[in-house]
Design an enzyme around this catalytic site. Structure first.
Site, short mmCIF file in Angstrom:
data_model
loop_
_atom_site.label_atom_id
_atom_site.label_comp_id
_atom_site.label_asym_id
_atom_site.label_seq_id
_atom_site.Cartn_x
_atom_site.Cartn_y
_atom_site.Cartn_z
N HIS A 243 0.83 -1.21 0.00
CA HIS A 243 0.00 0.00 0.00
C HIS A 243 0.86 1.26 0.00
O HIS A 243 0.96 1.98 0.99
CB HIS A 243 -0.95 0.00 1.20
N ASN A 244 1.48 1.51 -1.14
CA ASN A 244 2.32 2.70 -1.33
C ASN A 244 1.85 3.44 -2.58
O ASN A 244 0.82 3.10 -3.15
CB ASN A 244 3.79 2.28 -1.44
N SER A 245 2.61 4.42 -3.01
CA SER A 245 2.15 5.24 -4.15
C SER A 245 2.20 4.48 -5.48
O SER A 245 1.55 4.87 -6.44
CB SER A 245 2.96 6.52 -4.25
N HIS A 247 1.12 1.38 -5.79
CA HIS A 247 -0.21 0.77 -5.80
C HIS A 247 -1.26 1.81 -6.20
O HIS A 247 -2.16 1.51 -7.00
CB HIS A 247 -0.54 0.20 -4.42
N HIS A 283 -7.23 6.87 -2.99
CA HIS A 283 -8.04 5.88 -2.27
C HIS A 283 -7.35 5.20 -1.10
O HIS A 283 -8.04 4.64 -0.23
CB HIS A 283 -8.54 4.80 -3.25
N ASP A 284 -6.03 5.23 -1.00
CA ASP A 284 -5.32 4.60 0.12
C ASP A 284 -4.39 5.58 0.84
O ASP A 284 -3.40 5.16 1.46
CB ASP A 284 -4.52 3.38 -0.36
N ASP A 408 -8.98 -2.06 -7.60
CA ASP A 408 -8.22 -2.22 -6.36
C ASP A 408 -7.86 -3.68 -6.10
O ASP A 408 -6.91 -3.96 -5.34
CB ASP A 408 -9.04 -1.65 -5.20
N GLN A 459 -3.72 -17.36 -3.40
CA GLN A 459 -4.11 -16.76 -4.67
C GLN A 459 -5.23 -17.52 -5.35
O GLN A 459 -6.12 -16.92 -5.97
CB GLN A 459 -2.89 -16.68 -5.60
#
Length: 518
Positions: A243-245, A247, A283-284, A408, A459
């Site tokens: 969850h970084n930029s 993403h 969004h995050d 997402d 997965q």
């Protein structure tokens, strides 16, 4: 008679089968003029727009008083009657019809001026567009010429529409500010692409199909947008494996790709598209690297603030709008990307933007999927208007909200080796959370225990129960998904099935330690 409340707005319709009253016709006409997509609304000053809105409310109040509210409640100055009329009928004060008539005359004067103002506003927008054609963010000039050419190819309009786009590749190429570059290239298209081409001494790119022209439509200044994107990107934690930029850039490009595949036909206005793309960007924001389960189980400050309900999603939306609502002086540079919008447009933007972010709450996935399935079953897919739903008094496209949610969770549907890299990043973040949960004696969240989680199993379950049903449903709405996404997803599913078999064979061939239960 049916009155539909809309956060200060009320659309009145008759349900008796008779002709609509003059009150209704007048109120609905003004609501049409004030709609964000109306050419008139775009040129009205805030004062003029508020004047028309006041007239509309008076007309609505008059209709309600005439048709629904008991006459006894609207006569005299009895405070109890006034309270009942206000709380249950939406009548805030006794209507002064002489004043209303004067307001209507003034409103009509505004409307008569609108056609001339539309032409003037469009001329101004063309001037703004021309002056911004050459803008390039400072980060562009920090790249070598070879890198600039590389980034230019990655940010071409055609490249950004493709499902196989690799945001990880963009991050490496552009100096680890992928959200700035992808956000600028999408929102400022085609001017961003033209600016890069001219700076590199190349011919101006041919005009792409299905351009959204946000710069011209909403008077967005590229330099202000880039200041906004820098501030947003800085709020994503680089230390988060997932969850970084990168993403955020990936979800932004994926949302854009899905819109270009046919998702945009479920939108009624460019403002809805802009709202969705910027929701993807934001969004995050501020994601701590631990999910909602961790926040709730640890009784974190965020879980207390948001009452254990969509904790992170509420936080992301709030942080985003804190930036969007910044006033001059609040930040080092101007970040007001909504300055060119009228008040009614800003209200509509906020509703679409925040709801889109809140819809990324994974715990609501099955409910949203079932909701869309039901609409398709009842109405088919030919009429996009049937997919609008009422949320807190606002009519919002459920398909557009679902598109961001699907973007997402789209990593397992991307081509190799992209989907494997994102899987590793996601599990690394999950395992770090699991380690923290064990250390704090908290319940270990699903797929967060590195000692028991098997990558292939995680997965396979995710694809079979979450991702594949989502894209199959999406294929009913957007036929291109059938040929461009589902085959990739099936190929990836086969890959993980093979990995599961391979892992089981390796475990069977490995001698177990004495006393081991594995």
């Amino acid at each position: 008679m049916n009155a539909k409340q809309d956060a200060g707005q009320m659309t009145v319709t008759t349900t008796t089968g008779g002709a609509q009253s003059a009150w209704v016709n007048g109120a609905n006409l003004i609501e049409t003029l004030l709609h964000p997509d109306s050419r008139v609304a775009r040129v009205l000053t805030p004062k003029e727009a508020q004047g028309l809105e006041n007239i509309r409310k008076l007309l609505v109040a008059g209709h309600i008083q005439q048709n629904a509210i008991p006459a006894d409640l609207t006569l005299g100055d009895n405070p109890v009657n006034q309270y009942l009329a206000e709380q249950f009928g939406g009548v805030r004060r006794k209507t002064n019809f002489k004043q209303a008539a004067r307001s209507i005359v003034n409103g009509l004067k505004f409307i008569k001026m609108a056609q001339t103002q539309v032409a003037m506003k469009e001329k101004t927008l063309r001037t703004i567009t021309t002056s911004h054609k050459g803008y390039l963010p400072a980060e562009w000039h920090q790249l070598s010429t070879s890198r600039q050419n590389y980034v230019f190819r990655l940010l071409s309009y055609d490249a950004m529409t493709r499902w196989e786009y690799d945001s990880l590749e963009l991050s490496v190429a552009c100096g680890e500010v992928p959200l700035l570059f992808i956000g600028w290239a999408i929102v400022c298209a085609p001017h961003a692409q033209t600016a890069m081409a001219l700076d590199l001494g190349l011919d101006e790119p041919e005009e792409a199909d299905n351009l959204y022209e946000f710069v011209q439509e909403f008077g967005i200044k590229p330099e202000v947008l880039c200041s906004f994107l820098r501030l947003v990107e800085s709020d994503y934690r680089k230390e988060n494996p997932y969850h970084n930029s990168i993403h955020a850039a990936d979800v932004t490009q994926t949302t854009f790709s899905l819109l270009q595949m046919g998702g945009d036909k479920f939108s009624s206005s460019p403002l809805e598209l802009l709202s969705l793309i910027l929701a993807a960007v934001c969004h995050d924001m501020g994601h701590p690297g631990q999910n909602n389960s961790y926040q709730v189980n640890s009784h974190s400050e965020l879980s207390v603030i948001y009452n254990d309900s969509s904790v992170l999603e509420n936080m992301h939306a709030a942080r985003a709008y804190r930036v969007l609502g910044s006033k001059p002086g609040d930040t080092d540079s101007d970040v007001d990307i909504l300055a060119g919008l009228q008040p009614t447009q800003k209200d509509a933007f906020r509703a679409n933007f925040t709801k889109a972010i809140l819809w990324t709450d994974m715990s609501q996935h099955f409910a949203k999927l079932a909701q869309l399935k039901s609409k398709i079953s009842h109405f088919g897919t030919a009429n996009p208007a049937k997919f609008y739903i009422n949320i807190d008094g606002r009519s919002i496209s459920s398909v557009l909200l679902f598109l961001l949610h699907v973007a997402d969770i789209s990593n397992p549907a991307k081509p190799a080796p992209i989907f494997v890299e994102w899987c590793d990043r996601c599990l690394n973040e999950f395992f770090a959370q699991g380690d923290a949960e064990k250390k704090a004696f908290l319940p270990v969240s699903p797929m967060c225990d590195r000692d028991v989680t098997v990558k292939s199993d995680s997965q396979l379950g995710f694809i079979k129960f979450i991702v594949r049903p989502s894209f199959v449903l999406l294929s009913d709405l957007m036929p291109r998904v059938v040929d461009e996404i589902l085959p990739v997803l099936e190929s990836n599913l086969k890959y993980w099935e093979d990995q599961k078999i391979k892992g089981e064979e390796e475990r069977n061939d490995t001698p177990q330690a004495v006393g081991s239960s594995k």
